[in-house]
Enzyme design. Structure first.
Site, PDB file in Angstrom:
ATOM      1  N   LYS A 157       4.211  14.569  -3.068  1.00  0.00           N
ATOM      2  CA  LYS A 157       2.948  14.820  -2.364  1.00  0.00           C
ATOM      3  C   LYS A 157       2.765  16.295  -2.050  1.00  0.00           C
ATOM      4  O   LYS A 157       1.787  16.694  -1.427  1.00  0.00           O
ATOM      5  CB  LYS A 157       2.908  14.013  -1.057  1.00  0.00           C
ATOM      6  CG  LYS A 157       2.861  12.499  -1.251  1.00  0.00           C
ATOM      7  CD  LYS A 157       2.714  11.816   0.074  1.00  0.00           C
ATOM      8  CE  LYS A 157       3.090  10.349   0.043  1.00  0.00           C
ATOM      9  NZ  LYS A 157       2.150   9.498  -0.660  1.00  0.00           N
ATOM     10  N   ASP A 206       7.775  10.538  10.470  1.00  0.00           N
ATOM     11  CA  ASP A 206       7.399  10.372   9.069  1.00  0.00           C
ATOM     12  C   ASP A 206       6.498  11.553   8.708  1.00  0.00           C
ATOM     13  O   ASP A 206       5.345  11.625   9.147  1.00  0.00           O
ATOM     14  CB  ASP A 206       6.677   9.032   8.902  1.00  0.00           C
ATOM     15  CG  ASP A 206       6.135   8.827   7.492  1.00  0.00           C
ATOM     16  OD1 ASP A 206       6.140   9.797   6.695  1.00  0.00           O
ATOM     17  OD2 ASP A 206       5.689   7.711   7.186  1.00  0.00           O
ATOM     18  N   HIS A 265       2.367   3.785   7.879  1.00  0.00           N
ATOM     19  CA  HIS A 265       2.478   3.338   6.485  1.00  0.00           C
ATOM     20  C   HIS A 265       3.552   2.245   6.443  1.00  0.00           C
ATOM     21  O   HIS A 265       4.478   2.253   7.259  1.00  0.00           O
ATOM     22  CB  HIS A 265       2.908   4.553   5.643  1.00  0.00           C
ATOM     23  CG  HIS A 265       2.949   4.320   4.167  1.00  0.00           C
ATOM     24  ND1 HIS A 265       4.014   3.698   3.547  1.00  0.00           N
ATOM     25  CD2 HIS A 265       2.072   4.640   3.187  1.00  0.00           C
ATOM     26  CE1 HIS A 265       3.780   3.659   2.245  1.00  0.00           C
ATOM     27  NE2 HIS A 265       2.614   4.216   1.997  1.00  0.00           N
ATOM     28  N   GLN A 287       2.834  12.935   5.128  1.00  0.00           N
ATOM     29  CA  GLN A 287       1.505  13.561   5.017  1.00  0.00           C
ATOM     30  C   GLN A 287       1.431  14.906   5.733  1.00  0.00           C
ATOM     31  O   GLN A 287       0.443  15.620   5.571  1.00  0.00           O
ATOM     32  CB  GLN A 287       0.417  12.618   5.573  1.00  0.00           C
ATOM     33  CG  GLN A 287       0.268  11.314   4.809  1.00  0.00           C
ATOM     34  CD  GLN A 287      -0.225  11.497   3.377  1.00  0.00           C
ATOM     35  OE1 GLN A 287      -0.734  12.553   3.001  1.00  0.00           O
ATOM     36  NE2 GLN A 287      -0.062  10.466   2.567  1.00  0.00           N
ATOM     37  N   CYS A 293      -1.465   1.016   1.902  1.00  0.00           N
ATOM     38  CA  CYS A 293      -0.148   0.661   2.464  1.00  0.00           C
ATOM     39  C   CYS A 293      -0.141   0.786   3.989  1.00  0.00           C
ATOM     40  O   CYS A 293       0.873   1.159   4.586  1.00  0.00           O
ATOM     41  CB  CYS A 293       0.980   1.493   1.865  1.00  0.00           C
ATOM     42  SG  CYS A 293       1.136   1.284   0.106  1.00  0.00           S
TER      43      CYS A 293
HETATM   44  N1  7TS Z   1       4.515   7.598   4.925  1.00  0.00           N
HETATM   45  C1  7TS Z   1       3.239   7.996   4.810  1.00  0.00           C
HETATM   46  C2  7TS Z   1       2.507   8.478   6.025  1.00  0.00           C
HETATM   47  C3  7TS Z   1       2.632   7.968   3.558  1.00  0.00           C
HETATM   48  O1  7TS Z   1       1.368   8.366   3.442  1.00  0.00           O
HETATM   49  C4  7TS Z   1       3.354   7.512   2.428  1.00  0.00           C
HETATM   50  C5  7TS Z   1       2.732   7.406   1.064  1.00  0.00           C
HETATM   51  C6  7TS Z   1       4.692   7.141   2.609  1.00  0.00           C
HETATM   52  C7  7TS Z   1       5.230   7.186   3.872  1.00  0.00           C
HETATM   53  C8  7TS Z   1       5.553   6.688   1.481  1.00  0.00           C
HETATM   54  O2  7TS Z   1       5.797   7.717   0.596  1.00  0.00           O
HETATM   55  P1  7TS Z   1       6.651   7.430  -0.734  1.00  0.00           P
HETATM   56  O3  7TS Z   1       6.662   8.736  -1.425  1.00  0.00           O
HETATM   57  O4  7TS Z   1       7.983   6.975  -0.288  1.00  0.00           O
HETATM   58  O5  7TS Z   1       5.908   6.364  -1.476  1.00  0.00           O
HETATM   59  N2  7TS Z   1       1.343   7.244   1.087  1.00  0.00           N
HETATM   60  C9  7TS Z   1       0.577   6.867   0.058  1.00  0.00           C
HETATM   61  C10 7TS Z   1      -0.810   6.785   0.149  1.00  0.00           C
HETATM   62  O6  7TS Z   1      -1.446   7.022   1.155  1.00  0.00           O
HETATM   63  N3  7TS Z   1      -1.299   6.390  -1.038  1.00  0.00           N
HETATM   64  O7  7TS Z   1      -0.279   6.238  -1.892  1.00  0.00           O
HETATM   65  C11 7TS Z   1       0.896   6.528  -1.225  1.00  0.00           C
END
Ligand code: 7TS
Length: 432
Positions: free
Chosen positions: A250, A224, A147, A227, A389
């Site tokens: 999430k 990371d 991501h 997910q 992303c």
């Molecule tokens: N890393 C992964 C693997 C992710 O899927 C996401 C967000 C992030 C980091 C960033 O998370 P945040 O909470 O800091 O924004 N992924 C997604 C997605 O797949 N669709 O919207 C956000």
């Protein structure tokens, strides 16, 4: 233990049998009642089918109530007041930290730093650990399936320090090329940072194995977990990772709260991130002494209600059981992949269900993913379309965009059936 999956219908309740054959995994009918938004009727009175869980999950009543109770009953700033409300709020916020510690099996709650989200947690490491430890010519190993939030902070650090970025390639079937990883480790990288589970391919990477190999080569490892932590049992001591980043929103929790887990010795040695109140032990006119862990990294009034909400989310997921959550999602995604593969002109990206979490990215010949998402929305089905992303991963796949259905504890096979029916309707409309 068997990987056979299947479903039986018992009256109105569909009960999913998963990884452990014969064991009832999740009572989805009861779970659905916990999420007020799921009783919402969408356009034309059809029930909402929410399949955008990789972007953010829905929130159960218990989480919504925990946030509301804080504001109604004991709203106060934390760590500073002597009065009863401040003590109650501090206890609830620090109690949430302890719940998060137990959830990922960290050795100490001092290793649990609250951030805004995964993105901020990774940036915290890049700005503090990175700027002390990374020098010109150092190698940082990432992967092609990251991501942007596990890419751009390292781009910025490399530009500033003169470090080199290297990437573990993704194979055509959606796995990391671990042979190539071993060759990159011969460069003796300072840092290896990779996603535990891809938000596009759904691939669950062999994190413990990768951490062990990276450590043997002398690297520090950041995982990371954006997910993985919401969807699988994650044990930081079993993984032995140095850092783990994830987001509350999430995993049934609110937005605005995330977590950086770090091994204590590493966090102790890192300089603070943001400066201000709460992160200090003593301030003089011309200098300061930082606070103890984890508050050294938590400057200013934190997201108190959100932290408390995350604690309630952790309780909720713990009540379901993370092994059961994962088994349920594997059963759903396995069914979804089978149904998607039946569609002529559909392409599904990533590995078979046994190696992935509840994410299915796909495309259909002759229909742009954005058009698909829009048509599905008319049928009350929420999916995401775009690059999610992960632009470099889409470049690797030779795609500009994909459509993505992503599942969670409340999704059912009937919802997958509605997705498939709606896809056929879209194909009819486009004449493909
Ligand atoms: N890393 C992964 C693997 C992710 O899927 C996401 C967000 C992030 C980091 C960033 O998370 P945040 O909470 O800091 O924004 N992924 C997604 C997605 O797949 N669709 O919207 C956000």
């Amino acid at each position: 233990m068997t990987r056979d999956t299947g479903c039986v219908k018992t009256g109105a309740t569909r009960v999913t049998f998963g990884m452990r054959l014969g064991t009832i995994m999740l009572d989805v009918t009861a779970i659905r009642r916990d999420f007020p938004i799921l009783s919402q009727l969408h356009h034309d009175g059809v029930p909402l089918v929410y399949l955008d869980n990789a972007a953010t999950s829905q929130k159960p009543e218990a989480v919504i109530r925990a946030i509301e109770n804080y504001y109604r009953d004991y709203n106060a700033n934390i760590h500073r007041g002597i009065h009863k409300l401040a003590e109650e709020a501090t206890a609830a916020y620090e109690g949430a930290r302890e719940r998060v510690r137990a959830f990922i099996n960290a050795a100490s709650s001092r290793e649990i730093v609250f951030t805004r989200n995964t993105t901020e947690a990774i940036n915290l490491v890049a700005y503090t650990w990175g700027r002390v430890n990374i020098r010109a010519g150092d190698v940082i190993v990432l992967t092609e399936m990251e991501h942007h939030s596990n890419l751009v902070p390292w781009h910025m650090l490399a530009a500033e320090t003169g470090a080199h970025l290297e990437f573990i390639p993704v194979t055509d079937d959606g796995y990391l090329d671990l042979g190539a990883f071993d060759r990159l480790l011969e460069l003796h990288p300072r840092l290896v940072a990779f996603t535990h589970m891809s938000n596009v391919l759904g691939t669950i990477n062999p994190a413990a194995e990768m951490v062990a190999r990276a450590h043997a080569a002398g690297a520090v490892v950041l995982v990371d977990g954006a997910q993985s932590v919401p969807h699988l049992p994650v044990d930081v001591r079993a993984l032995d990772c140095d850092f783990l980043a994830f987001s509350g929103h999430k995993m049934c929790g609110p937005t605005g709260i995330g977590v950086l887990y770090g091994k204590r010795a590493l966090l102790e040695a890192m300089p603070p991130f943001l400066g201000g109140g709460d992160m200090i032990k003593r301030v003089y006119l011309r200098e300061f002494r930082p606070n103890d862990l984890p508050w050294k990294f938590e400057a200013g009034t934190p997201a108190i209600a959100e932290g408390i909400g995350l604690g309630a989310a952790v309780d909720y997921l713990t009540g379901l059981g993370m092994a059961e959550v994962h088994a349920h999602e594997q059963a759903i995604v396995s069914y979804a992949l089978d149904r998607l593969h039946e569609i002529k002109g559909a392409h599904v990206y990533g590995p078979p269900a046994r190696d992935r979490g509840g994410v299915a990215a796909f495309s259909i010949d002759g229909i742009h993913p954005h058009d698909l998402a829009q048509l599905l929305d008319r049928d009350g089905i929420a999916i995401r379309a775009g690059h999610h992303c992960a632009m470099p991963l889409h470049d690797r796949l030779g795609l500009v965009a994909t459509a993505r259905a992503s599942f969670y504890v409340y999704n059912t096979e009937e919802e997958v059936d509605r997705l498939i029916l709606s896809l056929y309707r879209a194909m009819d409309l486009f004449g493909v």
